[in-house]
Every structure is written in structure tokens, then in C-alpha cells.
Design a protein around this motif. Structure first.
Motif, short mmCIF file in Angstrom:
data_model
loop_
_atom_site.label_atom_id
_atom_site.label_comp_id
_atom_site.label_asym_id
_atom_site.label_seq_id
_atom_site.Cartn_x
_atom_site.Cartn_y
_atom_site.Cartn_z
N ILE A 29 32.49 40.17 40.68
CA ILE A 29 32.27 41.43 41.40
C ILE A 29 32.05 41.09 42.86
O ILE A 29 31.04 40.49 43.24
CB ILE A 29 31.03 42.19 40.86
CG1 ILE A 29 31.28 42.66 39.43
CG2 ILE A 29 30.73 43.41 41.75
CD1 ILE A 29 32.35 43.74 39.30
N ASP A 30 33.02 41.49 43.69
CA ASP A 30 32.88 41.29 45.14
C ASP A 30 32.35 42.60 45.74
O ASP A 30 32.83 43.68 45.41
CB ASP A 30 34.25 40.95 45.74
CG ASP A 30 34.17 40.92 47.25
OD1 ASP A 30 33.58 39.98 47.79
OD2 ASP A 30 34.64 41.90 47.88
N ASP A 53 35.87 35.75 41.68
CA ASP A 53 34.68 36.43 42.18
C ASP A 53 34.58 37.67 41.29
O ASP A 53 35.29 38.65 41.51
CB ASP A 53 34.91 36.82 43.65
CG ASP A 53 33.71 37.54 44.24
OD1 ASP A 53 33.73 37.82 45.45
OD2 ASP A 53 32.77 37.83 43.49
N GLU A 91 32.04 32.62 41.10
CA GLU A 91 30.92 32.68 42.05
C GLU A 91 29.60 32.60 41.32
O GLU A 91 28.62 32.07 41.84
CB GLU A 91 30.98 33.99 42.85
CG GLU A 91 29.80 34.11 43.82
CD GLU A 91 29.55 35.52 44.33
OE1 GLU A 91 30.39 36.40 44.10
OE2 GLU A 91 28.51 35.73 44.95
N GLU A 92 29.57 33.13 40.11
CA GLU A 92 28.29 33.25 39.38
C GLU A 92 28.02 32.06 38.46
O GLU A 92 27.08 32.08 37.68
CB GLU A 92 28.22 34.56 38.59
CG GLU A 92 28.58 35.82 39.40
CD GLU A 92 27.73 35.98 40.67
OE1 GLU A 92 26.68 35.30 40.79
OE2 GLU A 92 28.12 36.77 41.54
N ASP A 114 26.96 41.76 38.36
CA ASP A 114 27.60 40.46 38.64
C ASP A 114 27.63 39.65 37.36
O ASP A 114 28.62 39.06 36.98
CB ASP A 114 26.75 39.66 39.66
CG ASP A 114 26.96 40.08 41.10
OD1 ASP A 114 25.99 40.08 41.87
OD2 ASP A 114 28.12 40.42 41.46
MN MN Z 1 30.70 38.38 43.96
#
Ligand code: MN
Ligand code: AHG
Ligand code: MN
Ligand code: MN
Length: 344
Positions: free
Chosen positions: A131-132, A129, A110-111, A87
Motif C-alpha cells: 500500500i503506497d 509496495d 516494503e513491509e 499495510d
Molecule cells: Mn507502502
């Protein structure tokens, strides 16, 4: 067409973007409309920088196991997820690529707890996002990068107000799923086109032109472990899918637990993907999961609503990590859900 087994109608993402830009320019040039910002091809530049980021991330995903890039980073992110090393690494790759292309003023990830404001003369804001599906990554399940693009408001130099806007104002959205191959699904508001990364050429090749979802398909995709935490009417609707109609078959259940993989299957086969509120709270994030997937679905002749049946793209987030319930997929199937909730 096939010439002794090799395709000759190869269209790369780069040439596709330029074709789209020329189409856009000629359409507006004929009308004499000034399209300075589009004539500059800034969106084309941005999409090309995005595809570089996806190739770089795909490379890291492929070798993650070999260089021990899996496992936790030890950080808990803003929505309470245990961040994986991947991530964090893929987040850094994405942010660096967006900071260096000169097109971006605001980045939401997201991070990242806060939105990142970039000092550039760019016209765009991007949500992502990185890495989803990362909880599955150690098991080798398909993961992906999801993104949404807004044009910053006229006169803005880049601020939160450029991203705390309804999904209707997005100009482009998509995802890249890192499966057996890397699949990029992209919409710039005119249908959806799918590209597959040819690692020998290092190019994304057009493989799904003007993708359109079937209107009906008896597949549903939901985490049934949450059944006792859903609103009862939702549990009733899902139960109803298991009752075979007269002489027919019940719905098939397919749940991978990685939104990009579940949505990719839904885009190709049709059906319903849902993540309803559980104990009254939505899980998927509006800006970088629900909005981009909703825009893709609608552009592929599908639908995307929340538990109440409200259109996802009509919603407006109050904070960048706001979560929502979501029901998306085949137009006929989602309409059944909306009608059911109205009747009961
Ligand atoms: Mn993610
Ligand atoms: P992310 O890995 O970006 O945090 O997203 C995880 C999301 C989404 O990929 C998936 O649909 C959902 O979490 C699965 O949640 P459950 O494990 O609760 O079903
Ligand atoms: Mn997460
Ligand atoms: Mn996600």
C-alpha cells in the motif's frame, strides 16, 4: 465503437495478456528461437495472479472504514514508517498470492525486513509496495500497490542477487491505484497499457492503450515543506517554475502526497513529480517505488532521473530498502531539470 451507448470492444486484462503472449510466441516461433519459458506462459500466469491480488486488496480498501481496518498496526517498518493495519493486511494478501502461483522465487516488500525466498520452480522475483500512500488512507485519499518483476538469473534458485540488480533488468512493472475505480497501469517492456476494474464484471478492462505522456506540461508535484532541506540549486530550479514566462503562466502546483496518485496524474496529464534528497537523504525506495515508476514513465515516452540527473533505471541497489531521490514525468520537463543542474 458505441452500439446504443454500450461499448462492444471490451478487452479484459486476461485476454490482453494472452494476446501479448501469442504475439511474443509468434514473433519468436517465426525465428525458431526456443522460448520454452515464455511458451509456458509463466509471465501470463503471474500477471493473472497479480490481478487477483489487486481485486482482493481493492475489496479490503473499499470496506476498510466499515470494518475499522484503518489506524496503526503498532509496527515500525524497515524504513521507519509507522505501519498501518492496511499495510499489514494487504502485505499478507500480496505475499500469499505470490507464494501460491508457482511463478515466484523471491519476494521483496516494503513491509518485510528481509527478502522472502519461496520454494517453487518459478522463474520470477517480485518487488512490491503493498500500500503506497498509506499515511493518507484514513483521509480517503487514493492509495495503490506498486510492483516490479525480474526474471531470476539463469541457474539461480532464488536469492538476493536476483533483486539487487539495475532497474534495466526488470521485465515488467506497474501499479494499481485504488481511487474512485481501481486503475492498473502495466508495462512488460513494450509501451504502457491502462486497465480499469469493472466491479460488476470483476474484470480489469483496457481503457488506456499505448499510453504516452505529453512532452511538456506546466504542472510540478513536490513536497515544498522540505524546501529548506533541499540542495540550494534544487530550490532555485523549483523557484524558477513559479516565474511566469513572458506572456505565459507559472507552473501549477499539485501534490497529493501519495506517490501512486501523483504519478498517475503525471502519466495522464504530464508534468514533473519529484522527491529530492532532504537533508542529503532520499525517501522513496528504489526497488518498489522508483524503479517501477521509472520503467512506466520511460515506456510512456517520459524520463526518470535522480537529483544528479542520473537515469534511475541505471542505478543498482546494495540493499533491498535502499532509498533514492527521483525526478520523473514529461521528457521535455525532466530534461529542463537535467540541463539546469548542468548549467548551474
Ligand atoms: Mn507502502
Ligand atoms: P508509503 O505509503 O508506501 O510508505 O509511501 C509513502 C511515500 C509516497 O507515497 C509519497 O510520495 C511520499 O511518501 C510522501 O512523502 P511526504 O509525506 O514526505 O511528502
Ligand atoms: Mn510506508
Ligand atoms: Mn510507497
Amino acid at each position: 465503437e458505441e452500439v446504443d451507448g454500450t461499448r462492444t470492444d471490451i478487452i479484459t486484462l486476461s485476454s490482453f495478456i494472452l494476446q501479448e503472449q501469442r504475439k511474443y510466441n509468434s514473433k519468436y516461433h517465426d525465428k525458431g528461437t526456443s522460448i520454452i519459458q515464455e511458451a509456458s506462459g509463466e509471465l501470463s500466469l503471474l500477471l493473472n495472479s497479480l490481478q487477483f491480488a489487486f481485486k482482493f486488496i481493492a475489496n479490503n480498501i473499499r470496506k476498510a472504514e466499515l470494518v475499522n481496518l484503518i489506524g496503526l498496526s503498532g509496527v515500525i517498518n524497515s524504513t521507519g514508517d509507522e505501519q498501518k493495519q492496511l499495510d499489514s493486511i494487504c502485505n499478507d494478501i500480496f505475499i500469499e498470492a505470490m507464494k501460491s502461483n508457482g511463478c515466484i522465487r523471491v519476494i521483496v516488500s516494503e513491509e518485510e525486513e528481509e527478502a522472502i525466498l519461496v520454494d517453487s520452480s518459478g522463474s520470477y522475483a517480485i518487488t512490491c509496495d503493498p500500500i503506497d500512500g498509506s499515511s493518507n488512507i484514513d483521509a480517503g485519499v487514493s492509495v495503490g500497490t506498486i510492483f516490479g518483476i525480474y526474471k531470476i538469473r539463469p541457474g539461480s534458485t532464488g536469492s538476493l542477487e536476483d533483486v539487487l540488480r539495475s532497474g534495466n533488468e526488470m521485465v515488467a512493472a506497474g501499479y494499481t491505484m485504488y481511487g474512485a475505480s481501481a486503475h492498473l497501469m502495466l508495462t512488460t517492456g513494450h509501451k504502457v497499457n491502462g486497465f480499469t476494474l469493472d466491479t460488476n464484471l470483476g474484470e480489469f478492462i483496457l481503457t488506456h492503450r499505448n499510453l504516452s505522456m505529453p512532452i511538456y506540461k506546466n504542472i510540478y508535484s513536490i513536497n515544498e515543506g522540505n524546501t529548506l532541506n533541499w540542495p540550494p540549486k534544487i530550490a532555485d530550479f523549483i523557484h524558477g517554475l513559479k516565474v511566469a514566462p513572458e506572456g505565459g503562466k507559472p507552473y501549477a502546483a499539485r501534490y497529493i502526497g501519495s506517490m501512486v496518485a501523483d504519478v498517475h496524474r503525471t502519466m495522464l496529464y504530464g508534468g514533473i513529480f519529484a522527491y529530492p534528497c532532504s537533508r542529503g537523504k532520499g525517501k522513496l525506495r528504489l526497488l518498489y517505488e522508483c524503479f517501477p515508476m521509472a520503467m512506466l514513465c520511460e515506456q510512456a515516452n517520459g524520463m526518470a532521473v535522480n537529483d544528479k540527473g542520473e537515469r534511475i533505471l541505471d542505478l543498482t541497489p546494495k540493499q533491498i530498502h535502499e532509498q533514492s531521490s527521483i525526478w520523473l514525468g514529461s521528457r521535455g520537463e525532466i530534461q529542463k531539470y537535467v540541463d539546469f543542474m548542468k548549467q548551474h
